[in-house]
Design a protein around this motif. Structure first.
Motif, PDB file in Angstrom:
ATOM      1  N   UNK A   5       0.831  -1.197   0.000  1.00 47.60           N
ATOM      2  CA  UNK A   5       0.000   0.000   0.000  1.00 47.60           C
ATOM      3  C   UNK A   5       0.868   1.250   0.000  1.00 47.60           C
ATOM      4  N   UNK A   6       0.486   2.232  -0.788  1.00 49.08           N
ATOM      5  CA  UNK A   6       1.212   3.492  -0.829  1.00 49.08           C
ATOM      6  C   UNK A   6       0.986   4.266   0.463  1.00 49.08           C
ATOM      7  N   UNK A   7       2.093   4.718   1.061  1.00 48.20           N
ATOM      8  CA  UNK A   7       2.021   5.522   2.282  1.00 48.20           C
ATOM      9  C   UNK A   7       2.010   6.998   1.922  1.00 48.20           C
ATOM     10  N   UNK A   8       2.773   7.366   0.912  1.00 51.05           N
ATOM     11  CA  UNK A   8       2.819   8.762   0.514  1.00 51.05           C
ATOM     12  C   UNK A   8       3.662   8.968  -0.724  1.00 51.05           C
ATOM     13  N   UNK A   9       3.537  10.171  -1.303  1.00 48.10           N
ATOM     14  CA  UNK A   9       4.267  10.528  -2.513  1.00 48.10           C
ATOM     15  C   UNK A   9       5.010  11.826  -2.244  1.00 48.10           C
ATOM     16  N   UNK A  10       6.207  11.908  -2.764  1.00 48.38           N
ATOM     17  CA  UNK A  10       7.026  13.098  -2.553  1.00 48.38           C
ATOM     18  C   UNK A  10       6.615  14.241  -3.470  1.00 48.38           C
ATOM     19  N   UNK A  11       7.250  15.364  -3.243  1.00 50.64           N
ATOM     20  CA  UNK A  11       7.157  16.483  -4.170  1.00 50.64           C
ATOM     21  C   UNK A  11       7.890  16.115  -5.458  1.00 50.64           C
ATOM     22  N   UNK A  12       7.751  16.914  -6.487  1.00 49.65           N
ATOM     23  CA  UNK A  12       8.513  16.733  -7.718  1.00 49.65           C
ATOM     24  C   UNK A  12       9.870  17.423  -7.538  1.00 49.65           C
ATOM     25  N   UNK A  13      10.916  16.747  -7.961  1.00 54.92           N
ATOM     26  CA  UNK A  13      12.268  17.271  -7.801  1.00 54.92           C
ATOM     27  C   UNK A  13      12.843  17.714  -9.138  1.00 54.92           C
ATOM     28  N   UNK A  14      13.881  18.533  -9.069  1.00 51.94           N
ATOM     29  CA  UNK A  14      14.518  19.060 -10.276  1.00 51.94           C
ATOM     30  C   UNK A  14      15.550  18.101 -10.853  1.00 51.94           C
ATOM     31  N   UNK A  15      15.965  17.111 -10.070  1.00 54.36           N
ATOM     32  CA  UNK A  15      16.967  16.149 -10.544  1.00 54.36           C
ATOM     33  C   UNK A  15      16.849  14.851  -9.749  1.00 54.36           C
ATOM     34  N   UNK A  16      17.448  13.793 -10.261  1.00 53.94           N
ATOM     35  CA  UNK A  16      17.438  12.528  -9.523  1.00 53.94           C
ATOM     36  C   UNK A  16      18.268  12.644  -8.250  1.00 53.94           C
ATOM     37  N   UNK A  17      19.320  13.450  -8.275  1.00 49.63           N
ATOM     38  CA  UNK A  17      20.130  13.661  -7.066  1.00 49.63           C
ATOM     39  C   UNK A  17      19.288  14.329  -5.974  1.00 49.63           C
ATOM     40  N   UNK A  18      18.474  15.311  -6.355  1.00 47.67           N
ATOM     41  CA  UNK A  18      17.603  15.977  -5.380  1.00 47.67           C
ATOM     42  C   UNK A  18      16.578  14.989  -4.834  1.00 47.67           C
ATOM     43  N   UNK A  19      16.021  14.155  -5.699  1.00 50.51           N
ATOM     44  CA  UNK A  19      15.063  13.133  -5.242  1.00 50.51           C
ATOM     45  C   UNK A  19      15.736  12.179  -4.265  1.00 50.51           C
ATOM     46  N   UNK A  20      16.948  11.754  -4.588  1.00 47.53           N
ATOM     47  CA  UNK A  20      17.670  10.837  -3.709  1.00 47.53           C
ATOM     48  C   UNK A  20      17.988  11.478  -2.364  1.00 47.53           C
ATOM     49  N   UNK A  21      18.247  12.783  -2.356  1.00 44.40           N
ATOM     50  CA  UNK A  21      18.435  13.504  -1.090  1.00 44.40           C
ATOM     51  C   UNK A  21      17.136  13.535  -0.289  1.00 44.40           C
ATOM     52  N   UNK A  22      16.005  13.671  -0.982  1.00 50.55           N
ATOM     53  CA  UNK A  22      14.707  13.629  -0.319  1.00 50.55           C
ATOM     54  C   UNK A  22      14.459  12.281   0.327  1.00 50.55           C
ATOM     55  N   UNK A  23      14.803  11.211  -0.375  1.00 48.24           N
ATOM     56  CA  UNK A  23      14.658   9.866   0.186  1.00 48.24           C
ATOM     57  C   UNK A  23      15.539   9.723   1.418  1.00 48.24           C
ATOM     58  N   UNK A  24      16.774  10.198   1.342  1.00 46.34           N
ATOM     59  CA  UNK A  24      17.690  10.122   2.484  1.00 46.34           C
ATOM     60  C   UNK A  24      17.121  10.867   3.689  1.00 46.34           C
ATOM     61  N   UNK A  25      16.499  12.013   3.443  1.00 42.79           N
ATOM     62  CA  UNK A  25      15.898  12.791   4.524  1.00 42.79           C
ATOM     63  C   UNK A  25      14.739  12.039   5.172  1.00 42.79           C
ATOM     64  N   UNK A  26      13.887  11.418   4.370  1.00 40.70           N
ATOM     65  CA  UNK A  26      12.762  10.667   4.919  1.00 40.70           C
ATOM     66  C   UNK A  26      13.270   9.440   5.680  1.00 40.70           C
ATOM     67  N   UNK A  27      14.326   8.790   5.175  1.00 40.09           N
ATOM     68  CA  UNK A  27      14.908   7.650   5.891  1.00 40.09           C
ATOM     69  C   UNK A  27      15.417   8.074   7.262  1.00 40.09           C
ATOM     70  N   UNK A  28      16.022   9.249   7.332  1.00 39.60           N
ATOM     71  CA  UNK A  28      16.575   9.747   8.595  1.00 39.60           C
ATOM     72  C   UNK A  28      15.491  10.221   9.548  1.00 39.60           C
ATOM     73  N   UNK A  29      14.530  10.975   9.035  1.00 41.21           N
ATOM     74  CA  UNK A  29      13.534  11.621   9.883  1.00 41.21           C
ATOM     75  C   UNK A  29      12.248  10.825  10.079  1.00 41.21           C
TER      76      UNK A  29
END
Length: 102
Positions: A68-92
């Motif tokens: 089941x989907x828990x949530x969806x992120x914002x749209x990012x300007x690059x894959x690196x930015x998206x990967x940083x977003x994932x890292x932030x959610x993993x941490x927080x």
């Protein structure tokens, strides 16, 4: 801070979990279940689906172990930015601090 999209409800470390606006009686319980799911699944890399929108913007979805989907992120300007977003959610995501934003 990077956050999963929210409609309304409770937030845990900037990661907003929502309950359906059409079920106000169970809304709090639903939001609490969503936060528990974020806490449990956010540290696990296998729970992230890395995607690209039709306009080419990278984003991700956080998926529970049951698929089941828990949530969806914002749209990012690059894959690196998206990967940083994932890292932030993993941490927080596993945080024990919850703020009622209703």
């Amino acid at each position: 801070m990077h956050a999963l999209n929210a409609r309304h409800g409770l937030s845990s470390a900037g990661i907003h979990v929502c309950a359906s606006q059409y079920r106000p009686i169970v809304e709090l319980a639903c939001a609490q279940d969503g936060i528990a799911s974020v806490r449990q699944n956010s540290p696990l890399d296998d729970c992230y689906q890395r995607k690209t929108a039709t306009d080419g913007s990278p984003y991700f979805t956080l998926i529970a172990a049951n698929g089941q989907s828990i949530g969806r992120s914002e749209m990012y300007s690059s894959t690196a930015a998206r990967d940083n977003g994932i890292a932030s959610v993993k941490t927080n995501g596993p945080t024990t601090v919850v703020k009622d934003i209703t």
